[in-house]
Design an enzyme around this catalytic site. Structure first.
Site, short mmCIF file in Angstrom:
data_model
loop_
_atom_site.label_atom_id
_atom_site.label_comp_id
_atom_site.label_asym_id
_atom_site.label_seq_id
_atom_site.Cartn_x
_atom_site.Cartn_y
_atom_site.Cartn_z
N GLU A 63 0.75 -1.15 -0.05
CA GLU A 63 -0.02 0.07 0.05
C GLU A 63 0.81 1.28 -0.09
OE1 GLU A 63 -3.68 1.99 2.78
OE2 GLU A 63 -2.36 0.21 3.64
N LYS A 114 -9.06 2.46 -2.86
CA LYS A 114 -9.48 2.12 -1.38
C LYS A 114 -10.92 2.54 -0.98
CE LYS A 114 -7.52 1.32 3.13
NZ LYS A 114 -6.10 1.58 3.94
N TYR A 130 -9.75 4.75 13.22
CA TYR A 130 -9.56 3.95 14.72
C TYR A 130 -7.92 3.98 15.20
CZ TYR A 130 -9.07 -0.24 12.22
OH TYR A 130 -8.75 -1.22 11.21
N CYS A 182 -5.52 -3.08 1.89
CA CYS A 182 -5.44 -3.25 3.28
C CYS A 182 -6.89 -3.32 3.87
CB CYS A 182 -4.53 -1.90 3.94
SG CYS A 182 -3.78 -2.57 5.42
N LYS A 214 -0.59 -9.44 16.27
CA LYS A 214 -1.10 -9.12 14.95
C LYS A 214 -1.09 -9.89 13.58
CE LYS A 214 -3.16 -5.38 12.32
NZ LYS A 214 -2.21 -4.26 12.44
N GLY A 266 21.22 7.62 28.26
CA GLY A 266 21.87 7.80 29.73
C GLY A 266 21.75 6.46 30.20
N ASP A 278 15.90 -0.36 32.48
CA ASP A 278 15.16 0.21 31.51
C ASP A 278 16.42 0.91 30.29
OD1 ASP A 278 12.75 -0.31 32.35
OD2 ASP A 278 12.90 1.42 33.75
#
Length: 546
Positions: free
Chosen positions: A41, A112, A118, A148, A191, A294, A300
């Site tokens: 797409e 399309k 959303y 899509c 997904k 950092g 993390d």
């Protein structure tokens, strides 16, 4: 006929670069004796172009580029996505389209119909929907070309449909016997499985083969996984492309047999690979070669540094330790050990002189006031100032290291630990940070064991621990998942999870109160169904009901 799926990594607005990829893949497919190659797409201009489509020059470049691609790919048919002018009464000037190129010309254009609005999608803002679609004949097939979302409204698969029409069903009723779907379908956990199951349902329902080609790569906050597929009328996968890398996949349109390329399995491995790809492409497409992280000695910053080193190479990553008045010696040693294990450059810059200078400057106006979170934030902002100074001087991007749990409840400092150009793990909850870190160490032990084992702490006051201010992360992350991703009420979350209702309400109040921080945060990489950012649009000034 042999058909190829060209799973490419386009860049938004890079018409010459995108065209070069399409032409190169087309010539490779032609050399392999394929008769048709299909691209994702909006592959000509890159997806998502957002408001760039309002520029007439941008729309014109689409048409010019497609004509050039057609002229340079003779000998093989090509399908690619582009923006086309609209003749519409909707007020929108363009359409999201697909062009079939044959022997140097644009032979067919399909636009399309279903425009999603959303989560991260807002295509009704930019595009006019097609009022109808048609089939085209090729290699003895009646081809149904969809884009899509056109394939995401199957009433047999979804319990609740979002649109009144189903373009796939209409094209099949018109005599279509082969479905092509060109997509820009972003990655999030689960997904790929959802997408495969949905396409299999379409194949079985209409008893037709389905060929799905998806773009790959990172564009801003979105990461596209590729994972292109071909399914037979029984819904079985007969060809597939790799995940998270460019690929060219071949299959036979008659025998429905094709190449099965390996895909990354498992959520942890997939999420980690998505974060690496998203970081690499964000830096590359924005023109950055070096990254600054950092390093606090905590989990993390350690995970962020590992991702950066894998994304752009350890030689292009600078780790900066910035001890302050409450930093433990162990944290400094852990940061240094991580940098050594990764092979990245390590610099140590104390914030103590800057912190004391701030305190002295503010001493008069703060007279009579007790120390509180203000002094903690000054430490964090001193670190942010040093990181941004290095960024300016070296032309390197600062990667911020805050996770989704912290960002969710505002356990972060504006203009302090939130500074940077990309928030790499801002959609990764703390519990998943630990899982990904263990996954990293299962491949090669680079994160020090002490970093994995010690209680999380911002080290901004004596003996500080995250648990002083927050519920245990197992509880916090579960509440955030239910509230942020599923919009459940406090009462439902407490009942479903067996949590204390006041704890749940407190977390929700923290989430709502911290919205002003999140709207000033660096863009982050989306790996969950609902990430903070432009996929979750809530007002800052609002009165909650918790």
């Amino acid at each position: 006929m042999k058909i190829a799926l060209g799973q490419i990594n386009p860049t938004v607005g890079d018409f010459s670069g995108n065209a070069a990829k399409i032409i190169d893949f087309s010539r490779r497919a032609r050399a392999a004796e394929a008769g048709l190659v299909v691209f994702p797409e909006l592959s000509v201009c890159g997806y998502p172009p957002r408001d760039l489509v309002e520029r007439s020059s941008f729309v014109a470049r689409n048409q010019e580029t497609v004509e050039r691609i057609a002229a340079e790919t003779r000998g093989i048919a090509v399908i690619c996505g582009l923006v086309t002018p609209a003749r519409s009464d909707t007020g929108k000037s363009v359409m999201n389209s697909a062009a079939w190129l044959l022997e140097g010309k644009v032979a067919f254009v399909q636009s399309k119909m279903l425009l999603p609005t959303y989560d991260v999608f807002d295509e009704m803002r930019n595009f006019a929907p097609a009022k109808s679609q048609e089939l085209f004949s090729f290699c003895g097939k009646r081809m149904a070309l969809t884009i899509c979302e056109d394939a995401w409204n199957d009433k047999q698969f979804w319990s609740r449909r979002m649109y009144a029409s189903d373009p796939v069903a209409s094209l099949m009723q018109a005599g279509g016997n082969f479905l092509l779907n060109i997509s820009g379908s972003p990655f999030w956990i689960g997904k790929r499985e959802l997408r495969r199951d949905m396409l299999a349902s379409i194949a079985r329902q209409h008893k037709v083969p389905v060929a799905f080609v998806n773009q790959v790569g990172g564009n801003d906050s979105l990461v596209f996984d590729g994972s292109s597929l071909v399914l037979n009328p029984e819904g079985q996968v007969v060809a597939q492309g790799r995940s998270f890398e460019e690929d060219l996949i071949y299959f036979d349109s008659s025998s429905l047999s094709g190449e099965m390329h390996d895909q990354i399995a498992g959520d942890d491995a997939s999420v980690y690979t998505a974060l690496v790809l998203g970081t690499r492409d964000y830096m590359r497409k924005c023109g950055f070669r070096q990254a600054i992280v950092g390093l606090s000695g905590g989990i993390d910053s350690a995970l962020t540094a590992v991702i950066a080193a894998d994304a752009v190479g350890p030689e292009n990553v600078i780790g900066v330790g910035m001890p302050g008045p409450y930093s433990s010696r162990g944290s400094i040693e852990d940061a240094r050990a991580l940098a050594q294990n990764l092979g990245i450059r390590f610099e140590l810059l104390s914030i103590n002189p800057a912190y004391e200078a701030y305190r002295q400057t503010l001493q008069g106006i703060f007279a009579g006031q007790k120390e509180d979170v203000t002094e903690e934030n000054i430490q964090s902002r001193a670190r942010g100032t040093l990181l941004m100074a290095l960024s300016n001087k070296l032309g390197a991007i600062v990667l911020s290291t805050g996770n989704k749990s912290e960002l969710g409840v505002g356990y972060c400092t504006l203009y302090g630990d939130m500074v940077g150009g990309l928030a790499v793990i801002s959609d990764v909850p703390k519990t998943l940070v630990y899982r990904l870190s263990r996954y990293v160490n299962s491949r090669r032990p680079v994160i020090p064991q002490a970093t994995l084992e010690k209680p999380p702490s911002a080290e901004l006051r004596p003996d500080q621990k995250d648990s002083d201010s927050l519920p245990p992360y197992e509880i916090l992350d579960a509440v955030l998942e239910d509230y942020v991703e599923d919009s459940h009420s406090a009462e439902r979350i407490a009942a479903d999870r067996g949590f204390d209702i006041e704890t749940v309400r407190r977390v929700i109040r923290m989430v709502d109160r911290a919205e002003y921080k999140r709207q000033q945060a660096a863009p982050g990489l989306k790996i969950s169904p609902k990430a903070f950012g432009y996929g979750r649009r809530v007002p800052i000034a609002t009165k909650g009901e918790t």
